[in-house]
Write a protein that holds these residues in place. Structure first.
Motif, short mmCIF file in Angstrom:
data_model
loop_
_atom_site.label_atom_id
_atom_site.label_comp_id
_atom_site.label_asym_id
_atom_site.label_seq_id
_atom_site.Cartn_x
_atom_site.Cartn_y
_atom_site.Cartn_z
N TRP A 1 -17.11 -50.01 -8.14
CA TRP A 1 -15.77 -50.37 -7.43
C TRP A 1 -14.90 -49.29 -7.94
CZ3 TRP A 1 -13.30 -53.27 -4.18
CH2 TRP A 1 -11.86 -53.14 -4.49
N ALA A 2 -14.85 -48.70 -9.10
CA ALA A 2 -13.68 -47.77 -9.46
C ALA A 2 -14.02 -46.44 -8.97
CB ALA A 2 -13.74 -47.68 -11.04
N ASP A 3 -15.29 -46.12 -8.72
CA ASP A 3 -15.63 -44.66 -8.44
C ASP A 3 -15.91 -44.68 -6.72
OD1 ASP A 3 -15.33 -43.92 -10.86
OD2 ASP A 3 -17.77 -43.62 -11.10
N THR A 4 -15.87 -45.44 -6.02
CA THR A 4 -16.20 -45.88 -4.46
C THR A 4 -14.89 -46.21 -3.80
OG1 THR A 4 -17.16 -48.05 -4.55
CG2 THR A 4 -18.46 -46.14 -4.57
N VAL A 5 -13.80 -47.22 -4.56
CA VAL A 5 -12.90 -47.78 -3.85
C VAL A 5 -11.56 -47.26 -4.38
CG1 VAL A 5 -11.67 -50.25 -3.42
CG2 VAL A 5 -14.14 -49.71 -3.05
N VAL A 6 -11.48 -47.48 -5.65
CA VAL A 6 -10.03 -47.27 -6.36
C VAL A 6 -9.85 -45.69 -6.42
CG1 VAL A 6 -8.93 -47.52 -8.78
CG2 VAL A 6 -10.44 -49.17 -7.92
N ASN A 7 -10.92 -44.68 -6.99
CA ASN A 7 -10.79 -43.43 -6.94
C ASN A 7 -12.01 -42.60 -6.85
OD1 ASN A 7 -9.59 -40.77 -7.53
ND2 ASN A 7 -10.04 -41.11 -9.96
N PRO A 8 -12.24 -42.58 -5.37
CA PRO A 8 -13.82 -42.17 -5.12
C PRO A 8 -14.01 -40.74 -5.72
CG PRO A 8 -12.48 -42.76 -3.22
CD PRO A 8 -11.36 -42.83 -4.45
N VAL A 9 -15.32 -40.99 -6.57
CA VAL A 9 -15.88 -39.67 -6.98
C VAL A 9 -17.39 -39.56 -6.74
CG1 VAL A 9 -14.10 -39.33 -8.77
CG2 VAL A 9 -16.07 -40.67 -9.35
N ARG A 10 -18.12 -38.75 -6.96
CA ARG A 10 -19.60 -38.73 -6.72
C ARG A 10 -20.36 -38.72 -8.13
NH1 ARG A 10 -23.32 -36.03 -2.37
NH2 ARG A 10 -25.11 -36.42 -3.64
N HIS A 11 -21.23 -39.51 -8.57
CA HIS A 11 -22.05 -39.59 -9.75
C HIS A 11 -23.31 -39.85 -9.19
CE1 HIS A 11 -18.77 -40.10 -12.44
NE2 HIS A 11 -18.19 -40.98 -11.77
N VAL A 12 -24.26 -39.12 -10.10
CA VAL A 12 -25.77 -39.78 -9.63
C VAL A 12 -26.22 -40.41 -11.02
CG1 VAL A 12 -28.15 -38.63 -9.95
CG2 VAL A 12 -26.46 -37.46 -8.57
N VAL A 13 -26.54 -41.67 -10.70
CA VAL A 13 -27.05 -42.73 -11.69
C VAL A 13 -28.34 -43.20 -11.26
CG1 VAL A 13 -26.58 -45.08 -12.51
CG2 VAL A 13 -24.49 -43.51 -11.66
N TYR B 1 -24.99 -45.81 -3.55
CA TYR B 1 -24.47 -47.20 -3.84
C TYR B 1 -22.95 -47.14 -3.15
CZ TYR B 1 -27.84 -49.15 -6.88
OH TYR B 1 -29.00 -49.52 -7.47
N SER B 2 -22.84 -48.39 -2.74
CA SER B 2 -21.30 -48.71 -2.05
C SER B 2 -20.83 -49.97 -2.73
CB SER B 2 -21.53 -48.63 -0.65
OG SER B 2 -22.15 -49.71 -0.15
#
Length: 110
Positions: free
Chosen positions: A91-103, A15-16
């Motif tokens: 938004w939070a995990d790709t733009v604000v503070n990028p981290v990787r999650h599997v959802v 996701y992006s």
């Protein structure tokens, strides 16, 4: 188009988040479709296929662009709060503070 998408499911996607057209997240897919679309104004809950980047996009809130989209589905009313939460998280995990999650997200016919 819906048959092409249905035949690709289930799928795992990255996701992006878009940065120009408002609160919309996109699932990058391997789906390729060059046929006609159903071009309509996007609204909260719209699910559409964006052909140039091969993404299934979901509008989870405010729309800041007037271009029509190739809509093939919509999020059902009882899942709109979950969609808003998912969009905010992407938004939070790709733009604000990028981290990787599997959802895991289930996509099905209604």
């Amino acid at each position: 188009m819906i048959e092409v998408i249905r035949s690709a499911l289930p799928t795992r996607c990255l996701y992006s988040h878009v940065v120009v057209s408002g609160q919309t997240i996109g699932a990058v897919t391997r789906i390729r479709y060059d046929g006609p679309g159903v071009m309509v104004p996007r609204v909260f809950g719209s699910v559409f296929f964006y052909q140039p980047s091969q993404k299934i996009n979901l509008c989870y809130g405010e729309i800041t662009e007037s271009a029509t989209v190739n809509q093939f589905a919509e999020v059902i009313a009882e899942d709109l709060d979950a969609l808003r939460d998912l969009g905010s998280g992407v938004w939070a995990d790709t733009v604000v503070n990028p981290v990787r999650h599997v959802v895991e997200v289930g996509i099905q016919e209604w």
